[in-house]
Design a protein around this motif. Sequence first.
Motif, PDB file in Angstrom:
ATOM      1  N   ASP A 186       9.659  -5.887   9.583  1.00  0.00           N
ATOM      2  CA  ASP A 186       8.818  -4.345  10.240  1.00  0.00           C
ATOM      3  C   ASP A 186       8.906  -2.647   9.552  1.00  0.00           C
ATOM      4  OD1 ASP A 186       9.852  -5.489  12.764  1.00  0.00           O
ATOM      5  OD2 ASP A 186      11.940  -5.598  12.273  1.00  0.00           O
ATOM      6  N   PHE A 187       8.469  -3.177   7.907  1.00  0.00           N
ATOM      7  CA  PHE A 187       7.468  -1.710   7.737  1.00  0.00           C
ATOM      8  C   PHE A 187       6.136  -1.269   8.018  1.00  0.00           C
ATOM      9  CE2 PHE A 187      10.718  -2.795   5.087  1.00  0.00           C
ATOM     10  CZ  PHE A 187      11.550  -1.543   4.525  1.00  0.00           C
ATOM     11  N   ASP A 188       6.016  -0.061   8.638  1.00  0.00           N
ATOM     12  CA  ASP A 188       4.645   0.067   8.778  1.00  0.00           C
ATOM     13  C   ASP A 188       3.669   0.663   7.267  1.00  0.00           C
ATOM     14  OD1 ASP A 188       2.200   1.443  10.076  1.00  0.00           O
ATOM     15  OD2 ASP A 188       3.753   3.294  10.969  1.00  0.00           O
ATOM     16  N   VAL A 189       3.363   0.006   6.665  1.00  0.00           N
ATOM     17  CA  VAL A 189       2.963   0.129   5.936  1.00  0.00           C
ATOM     18  C   VAL A 189       1.719   0.416   5.135  1.00  0.00           C
ATOM     19  CG1 VAL A 189       2.508  -0.610   3.320  1.00  0.00           C
ATOM     20  CG2 VAL A 189       4.183  -1.878   4.737  1.00  0.00           C
ATOM     21  N   THR A 190       1.154   1.773   4.489  1.00  0.00           N
ATOM     22  CA  THR A 190      -0.293   2.699   4.481  1.00  0.00           C
ATOM     23  C   THR A 190      -0.396   2.262   3.247  1.00  0.00           C
ATOM     24  OG1 THR A 190       0.517   3.938   6.025  1.00  0.00           O
ATOM     25  CG2 THR A 190      -1.563   4.421   4.172  1.00  0.00           C
ATOM     26  N   LEU A 191      -1.588   1.106   2.519  1.00  0.00           N
ATOM     27  CA  LEU A 191      -2.135   0.615   1.349  1.00  0.00           C
ATOM     28  C   LEU A 191      -2.758   1.602   0.746  1.00  0.00           C
ATOM     29  CD1 LEU A 191      -2.297  -1.408  -1.339  1.00  0.00           C
ATOM     30  CD2 LEU A 191      -3.676  -2.972   0.273  1.00  0.00           C
ATOM     31  N   CYS A 192      -2.712   2.048  -0.396  1.00  0.00           N
ATOM     32  CA  CYS A 192      -3.916   3.231  -1.542  1.00  0.00           C
ATOM     33  C   CYS A 192      -4.364   2.277  -2.145  1.00  0.00           C
ATOM     34  CB  CYS A 192      -3.518   4.210  -1.587  1.00  0.00           C
ATOM     35  SG  CYS A 192      -2.877   4.922  -0.639  1.00  0.00           S
ATOM     36  N   ALA A 193      -5.745   2.231  -2.646  1.00  0.00           N
ATOM     37  CA  ALA A 193      -5.987   1.963  -3.780  1.00  0.00           C
ATOM     38  C   ALA A 193      -6.406   3.069  -4.915  1.00  0.00           C
ATOM     39  CB  ALA A 193      -7.398   1.448  -3.586  1.00  0.00           C
ATOM     40  N   ASP A 194      -5.994   3.975  -4.600  1.00  0.00           N
ATOM     41  CA  ASP A 194      -5.395   5.272  -5.794  1.00  0.00           C
ATOM     42  C   ASP A 194      -5.146   6.162  -5.988  1.00  0.00           C
ATOM     43  OD1 ASP A 194      -7.289   7.879  -4.844  1.00  0.00           O
ATOM     44  OD2 ASP A 194      -8.829   5.785  -3.973  1.00  0.00           O
ATOM     45  N   GLY A 195      -4.794   7.091  -6.592  1.00  0.00           N
ATOM     46  CA  GLY A 195      -3.487   8.043  -6.981  1.00  0.00           C
ATOM     47  C   GLY A 195      -4.099   9.132  -5.680  1.00  0.00           C
ATOM     48  N   GLN A 196      -5.146   9.285  -5.999  1.00  0.00           N
ATOM     49  CA  GLN A 196      -5.688  10.789  -5.114  1.00  0.00           C
ATOM     50  C   GLN A 196      -5.194  10.197  -3.905  1.00  0.00           C
ATOM     51  OE1 GLN A 196      -9.812  11.951  -5.829  1.00  0.00           O
ATOM     52  NE2 GLN A 196      -9.038  12.958  -8.432  1.00  0.00           N
ATOM     53  N   MET A 247      12.905   0.011  18.631  1.00  0.00           N
ATOM     54  CA  MET A 247      13.010   0.509  17.063  1.00  0.00           C
ATOM     55  C   MET A 247      12.172   0.593  16.477  1.00  0.00           C
ATOM     56  SD  MET A 247      15.641  -0.541  14.570  1.00  0.00           S
ATOM     57  CE  MET A 247      15.718   0.086  13.187  1.00  0.00           C
ATOM     58  N   SER A 248      11.910   2.134  15.995  1.00  0.00           N
ATOM     59  CA  SER A 248      10.312   2.580  15.694  1.00  0.00           C
ATOM     60  C   SER A 248      10.411   1.815  13.949  1.00  0.00           C
ATOM     61  CB  SER A 248      10.751   3.572  15.405  1.00  0.00           C
ATOM     62  OG  SER A 248      11.893   4.772  14.473  1.00  0.00           O
ATOM     63  N   LYS A 249       9.275   1.849  13.860  1.00  0.00           N
ATOM     64  CA  LYS A 249       9.151   0.880  11.929  1.00  0.00           C
ATOM     65  C   LYS A 249       9.325   2.245  11.015  1.00  0.00           C
ATOM     66  CE  LYS A 249       6.206  -2.526  12.823  1.00  0.00           C
ATOM     67  NZ  LYS A 249       5.073  -3.783  13.390  1.00  0.00           N
ATOM     68  N   ILE A 250       9.763   1.955  10.350  1.00  0.00           N
ATOM     69  CA  ILE A 250       9.645   2.751   8.931  1.00  0.00           C
ATOM     70  C   ILE A 250       8.548   3.102   7.950  1.00  0.00           C
ATOM     71  CG2 ILE A 250      10.866   3.149   6.499  1.00  0.00           C
ATOM     72  CD1 ILE A 250      13.879   1.727   7.972  1.00  0.00           C
ATOM     73  N   LYS A 251       8.110   4.364   7.701  1.00  0.00           N
ATOM     74  CA  LYS A 251       7.001   5.003   7.630  1.00  0.00           C
ATOM     75  C   LYS A 251       6.750   4.319   5.274  1.00  0.00           C
ATOM     76  CE  LYS A 251       4.405   7.756  11.079  1.00  0.00           C
ATOM     77  NZ  LYS A 251       4.570   8.968  10.610  1.00  0.00           N
ATOM     78  N   LEU A 252       6.102   3.432   5.432  1.00  0.00           N
ATOM     79  CA  LEU A 252       6.250   3.194   3.741  1.00  0.00           C
ATOM     80  C   LEU A 252       4.140   3.325   3.341  1.00  0.00           C
ATOM     81  CD1 LEU A 252       8.221   0.817   1.908  1.00  0.00           C
ATOM     82  CD2 LEU A 252       5.850   0.863   1.372  1.00  0.00           C
ATOM     83  N   LEU A 253       4.619   4.027   2.480  1.00  0.00           N
ATOM     84  CA  LEU A 253       3.766   4.443   0.898  1.00  0.00           C
ATOM     85  C   LEU A 253       3.808   3.579   0.456  1.00  0.00           C
ATOM     86  CD1 LEU A 253       1.159   5.598   0.368  1.00  0.00           C
ATOM     87  CD2 LEU A 253       2.653   7.203  -0.394  1.00  0.00           C
ATOM     88  N   ASP A 277       0.034  13.475   4.393  1.00  0.00           N
ATOM     89  CA  ASP A 277      -0.647  13.010   5.998  1.00  0.00           C
ATOM     90  C   ASP A 277      -0.168  12.653   6.705  1.00  0.00           C
ATOM     91  OD1 ASP A 277      -3.143  14.195   5.317  1.00  0.00           O
ATOM     92  OD2 ASP A 277      -4.823  13.308   5.226  1.00  0.00           O
ATOM     93  N   HIS A 278       1.008  11.703   6.387  1.00  0.00           N
ATOM     94  CA  HIS A 278       1.584  10.787   6.929  1.00  0.00           C
ATOM     95  C   HIS A 278       3.055  10.501   7.191  1.00  0.00           C
ATOM     96  CE1 HIS A 278      -1.731   7.540   8.404  1.00  0.00           C
ATOM     97  NE2 HIS A 278      -1.850   7.972   7.901  1.00  0.00           N
ATOM     98  N   GLN A 279       3.554  11.655   5.690  1.00  0.00           N
ATOM     99  CA  GLN A 279       5.225  11.849   5.859  1.00  0.00           C
ATOM    100  C   GLN A 279       5.904  10.643   5.877  1.00  0.00           C
ATOM    101  OE1 GLN A 279       6.120  15.520   5.051  1.00  0.00           O
ATOM    102  NE2 GLN A 279       3.899  15.301   4.250  1.00  0.00           N
ATOM    103  N   PRO A 280       5.484   9.682   4.959  1.00  0.00           N
ATOM    104  CA  PRO A 280       6.318   8.369   5.003  1.00  0.00           C
ATOM    105  C   PRO A 280       7.831   8.465   4.308  1.00  0.00           C
ATOM    106  CG  PRO A 280       5.172   8.500   2.847  1.00  0.00           C
ATOM    107  CD  PRO A 280       5.087   9.387   3.223  1.00  0.00           C
ATOM    108  N   ALA A 281       9.033   7.840   4.826  1.00  0.00           N
ATOM    109  CA  ALA A 281      10.074   7.583   4.695  1.00  0.00           C
ATOM    110  C   ALA A 281      10.185   7.202   3.516  1.00  0.00           C
ATOM    111  CB  ALA A 281      11.054   6.142   5.351  1.00  0.00           C
ATOM    112  N   ILE A 282       9.590   6.239   2.667  1.00  0.00           N
ATOM    113  CA  ILE A 282       9.631   5.650   1.030  1.00  0.00           C
ATOM    114  C   ILE A 282       8.276   5.715  -0.162  1.00  0.00           C
ATOM    115  CG2 ILE A 282       9.701   3.495   1.852  1.00  0.00           C
ATOM    116  CD1 ILE A 282      11.723   3.640  -0.750  1.00  0.00           C
TER     117      ILE A 282
END
Length: 225
Positions: free
Chosen positions: A27-37, A1-7, A45-50
Motif C-alpha cells: 500500500d505504498f504509492d511509489v514513484t521510481l526514478c532512474a537518476d538523481g536529477q 485510507m490514502s497510500k503513503i507516497k514514497l520516492l 513535485d510530489h512531496q513524498p512522505a519518505i
Amino acid sequence: MSKIKLLLAEDEPALGQIVKESLETRDFDVTLCADGQEALQTYTDHQPAIVVLDVMMPKMDGFTVAKEIRKVDDTIPIIFLTAKSQTSDVVEGFSIGGNDYVKKPFSIEELIARINNLLNRSLEQKNADTLKIGEYIFEFPKQVLRFRESEQNLTHREAHLLFHLYKNKNQVLDRSLILKKLWGDDDFFSGRSMDVFITKLRKKLKEDPAISIVNVRGYGYKLIC
C-alpha cells in the motif's frame, strides 16, 4: 485510507522495478526514478512522505540529492540504498542527514521494516511539535530552542540529539545506541564528535539551572529536568 507516497531512486532497472512492485503490494504509492536529477525534481513535485535513494546514480548521486532535500526539509526520512560498504561512506550518509543505510544485497522485508520504522518515528516526532524542557520550549521540527524572549537555532544533529535525550529524560540514553542511530557508528571518532555536541547543548541550556546533561561513565548521558 490514502497510500503513503514514497520516492524510490534506483538506477538498476530490474532492482528498481522489483522494489517498487513489492512496496506497492504494501500500500505504498511509489514513484521510481532512474537518476538523481529526476529524483530531486520528483521530490519537489510530489512531496513524498519518505525517500529511498541509491547512492551511485547518474547525473546526481544520492548524497547530493539528500543534501539538496535537507536544505528545504529537515524532517523527511531518508534511506540510502547502496553497495558501498566503507565506514566512511556510511558516516557521510548519516552526517548529511540520512536516517538509515541499507547495504546491497538486501531483503525486501528488511527494507520494508526499516521504512515502517522510520515512518513511525517521523509520526512520533511530528506529534511532539513543541516540547517543554524546564523553562525552555523546544520546537523540534523547526529546530528551535526558546528561553523566554530569546531564541536559538539548532543544527539538524543538535535537534535530533536533544530530542532523543528528552524522550529518555531522567534516564540514561545509551551511548552506543544513539551513536549508531545519529552517527552511523560507535567508534572513537564518532564518540568524540558526540561529546562536542553534548557540550554545545549544555551551553544552549545553561539559562535554566534546573537542567543538566550528565555523563554516566561507561553507559551514556542523562538529561535531568
